[in-house]
Write a protein that holds these residues in place. Structure first.
Motif, short mmCIF file in Angstrom:
data_model
loop_
_atom_site.label_atom_id
_atom_site.label_comp_id
_atom_site.label_asym_id
_atom_site.label_seq_id
_atom_site.Cartn_x
_atom_site.Cartn_y
_atom_site.Cartn_z
N MET A 135 -8.57 12.13 3.75
CA MET A 135 -7.72 11.93 4.92
C MET A 135 -6.74 13.09 5.01
SD MET A 135 -5.51 8.52 5.82
CE MET A 135 -4.67 8.35 7.40
N SER A 136 -6.68 13.71 6.20
CA SER A 136 -5.77 14.83 6.39
C SER A 136 -4.36 14.32 6.64
CB SER A 136 -6.23 15.69 7.57
OG SER A 136 -6.00 15.00 8.79
N PRO A 137 -3.35 15.16 6.42
CA PRO A 137 -1.96 14.71 6.60
C PRO A 137 -1.63 14.25 8.01
CG PRO A 137 -2.03 16.76 5.34
CD PRO A 137 -3.42 16.53 5.86
N GLN A 138 -2.36 14.75 9.01
CA GLN A 138 -2.03 14.41 10.40
C GLN A 138 -2.75 13.15 10.90
OE1 GLN A 138 -3.01 17.64 9.51
NE2 GLN A 138 -0.83 18.20 9.28
N GLU A 139 -3.71 12.66 10.16
CA GLU A 139 -4.49 11.50 10.63
C GLU A 139 -3.68 10.21 10.52
OE1 GLU A 139 -9.13 11.92 10.06
OE2 GLU A 139 -8.11 12.37 8.18
N THR A 140 -3.87 9.31 11.46
CA THR A 140 -3.18 8.02 11.45
C THR A 140 -4.12 6.86 11.16
OG1 THR A 140 -3.48 7.81 13.86
CG2 THR A 140 -1.42 8.83 13.07
N THR A 141 -5.38 7.15 10.99
CA THR A 141 -6.35 6.13 10.61
C THR A 141 -7.35 6.76 9.65
OG1 THR A 141 -7.98 4.52 11.43
CG2 THR A 141 -7.91 6.64 12.54
N TYR A 142 -7.91 5.93 8.79
CA TYR A 142 -8.85 6.44 7.80
C TYR A 142 -10.27 6.16 8.25
CZ TYR A 142 -11.22 7.07 3.30
OH TYR A 142 -12.07 7.48 2.31
N LYS A 143 -11.10 7.18 8.20
CA LYS A 143 -12.47 7.07 8.74
C LYS A 143 -13.51 6.76 7.67
CE LYS A 143 -11.54 10.05 12.70
NZ LYS A 143 -10.08 10.03 12.46
N GLY A 144 -13.07 6.50 6.46
CA GLY A 144 -14.00 6.15 5.39
C GLY A 144 -13.74 4.76 4.88
N CYS A 145 -14.12 4.54 3.60
CA CYS A 145 -13.90 3.24 2.95
C CYS A 145 -12.89 3.43 1.82
CB CYS A 145 -15.22 2.69 2.39
SG CYS A 145 -15.05 1.15 1.47
N PHE A 146 -11.79 2.72 1.90
CA PHE A 146 -10.80 2.81 0.83
C PHE A 146 -11.43 2.42 -0.51
CE2 PHE A 146 -7.54 1.95 4.27
CZ PHE A 146 -7.00 3.24 4.23
N ASP A 147 -10.97 3.05 -1.57
CA ASP A 147 -11.46 2.70 -2.91
C ASP A 147 -10.77 1.46 -3.45
OD1 ASP A 147 -13.36 4.98 -3.72
OD2 ASP A 147 -11.61 6.04 -2.92
N ILE A 148 -9.48 1.29 -3.11
CA ILE A 148 -8.74 0.09 -3.51
C ILE A 148 -7.89 -0.36 -2.33
CG2 ILE A 148 -7.23 -0.98 -5.24
CD1 ILE A 148 -7.61 1.42 -7.02
N CYS A 149 -7.86 -1.66 -2.10
CA CYS A 149 -6.96 -2.24 -1.10
C CYS A 149 -6.03 -3.22 -1.81
CB CYS A 149 -7.74 -2.98 -0.01
SG CYS A 149 -8.63 -1.86 1.12
N PHE A 150 -4.77 -3.24 -1.35
CA PHE A 150 -3.75 -4.11 -1.94
C PHE A 150 -3.13 -4.95 -0.82
CE2 PHE A 150 -3.91 -0.04 -4.09
CZ PHE A 150 -3.98 -0.35 -5.44
N GLU A 151 -3.05 -6.24 -1.03
CA GLU A 151 -2.39 -7.13 -0.06
C GLU A 151 -1.31 -7.94 -0.78
OE1 GLU A 151 -2.69 -7.03 3.06
OE2 GLU A 151 -4.67 -6.22 3.52
N PHE A 152 -0.14 -8.09 -0.12
CA PHE A 152 0.98 -8.84 -0.67
C PHE A 152 1.23 -10.03 0.25
CE2 PHE A 152 1.20 -4.62 -2.24
CZ PHE A 152 1.69 -4.73 -3.53
#
Length: 368
Positions: A135-152
């Protein structure tokens, strides 16, 4: 939506899940008075409209579930404290080991599974450096699959809890999110999952020391109890579970200061030893000086005694010499007296012989 939840068990069937309907049992909790003003929850919008109007919406964080908007609940204070503590922990880990980038601030990613599409905004996410989609510094959305997701979780919204613990778990598993961490400040729904070789989530269980260890982040670990106790960083830095990545600069400075302190202590001990050694040397020198002074005094006494003995011997010698001289005089006098007596005796003998001769001569004359 009901205003009060007080049942011990509820069944939830999800038409947007990709397997058979799922039944979830929730433990009994105290009655919760909920705010029912979720004006965007359940609103049907197209994906294009979501990206244009709702993805960066200011009023509330919105996710998109196959045409339906879903509101992310507002966090309570304790959940935020848990989030802040964990964010600080994993940020420090990421800064030290540099295995990838940490993502937050409502950045979402698109999950297309079969004929279903969702757009999720995990509270935190991690993109590993080996992930083919960065993900580039200017992007506001990720176009791949996160390796880890965290929910609180926030316990103010049972539907949101179910969404995080059931629906998203199912979606992340199907889409290939390698690990999924769920944090519940109450501890009821806290769980950690990893994707096994068969593409199924298996629970990451704490080891015998109560430590959770990531499989994606090779050195990332935390003690399960600590997410509720939330020790401060200085305590964590001195804990072997966290010491490799928490406050490493502080640890280096502390070790340097400790080394300096020990060095100073060593120098102080050395100086003290040298002082004691010098003091001992001084005492020894003083003792030697006193011993030498004693020896000098003894030698002086001996010298004076020897001098007195010498003078006495000299006096004795002179006295003996005087006696010898007197004896010599006496001897000479005696010798003179002896010679005189001998001379007198010889004169007497001579006179006697002369008298005898005269007597004989007179006798002879008288006879004739």
């Amino acid at each position: 939506m009901e205003a009060i939840f007080h049942t011990q068990q509820q069944s939830y069937s999800h038409p947007y899940l990709f397997d058979s309907p799922y039944t979830r049992s929730f433990p009994h909790k105290k009655s919760l008075h909920l705010n029912t003003t979720n004006k965007y929850e359940g609103l049907r919008v197209s994906e294009e409209e979501y990206w244009l109007k709702y993805y960066e919406f200011d009023d509330v964080a919105l996710e998109w579930n196959n045409g339906i908007l879903e509101e992310k609940p507002v966090s309570d204070r304790e959940s935020y404290d848990l989030y802040s503590w964990f964010l600080r922990l994993i940020t420090q880990y990421s800064d030290v080991f540099k295995e990838g980038m940490l993502i937050g601030l409502e950045i979402g990613f698109k999950l297309k599974i079969g004929n279903k599409t969702t757009i999720r905004k995990p509270d935190l996410a991690f993109i590993h450096k080996d992930n083919p989609v960065q993900m580039s510094p200017q992007e506001t959305t990720y176009k791949g699959c996160f390796d880890i997701c965290f929910e609180f979780l926030s316990d103010s919204n049972t539907k949101a809890i179910e969404r995080d613990t059931v629906v998203k778990k199912h979606e992340y598993e199907k889409y290939g999110v390698s690990e999924y961490y769920i944090f519940d400040r109450l501890g009821d729904e806290t769980a950690f999952y990893y994707l096994n070789s068969k593409g199924k989530y298996k629970e990451i269980k704490p080891d015998r020391n109560g430590v959770i260890k990531s499989r994606v982040l090779k050195n990332f670990q935390f003690r399960l109890d600590d997410i509720y106790n939330r020790p401060v960083d200085k305590i964590l830095a001195n804990d072997s579970v966290y010491s490799e990545y928490v406050m490493v600069d502080y640890q280096k400075e502390y070790k340097r200061a400790e080394a300096e302190r020990k060095k100073a202590e060593k120098s102080d001990r050395k100086a003290e030893a040298e002082r004691k050694k010098a003091e001992k040397s001084d005492k020894k020198a003083e003792a030697e000086r006193k011993r030498a002074e004693t020896e000098r005094k003894r030698a002086e006494t001996e010298r004076k005694r020897a001098e007195a003995e010498r003078k006495k011997a000299e006096a004795e010698r002179k006295k003996a010499e005087k006696s010898d001289k007197k004896a010599e005089v006496e001897r000479k006098k005696a010798e003179a007296e002896r010679k005189k007596a001998k001379a007198e005796r010889e004169r007497a003998d001579r006179l006697e012989k002369e008298l005898m001769t005269l007597r004989k001569s007179l006798e002879k004359s008288s006879k004739s």
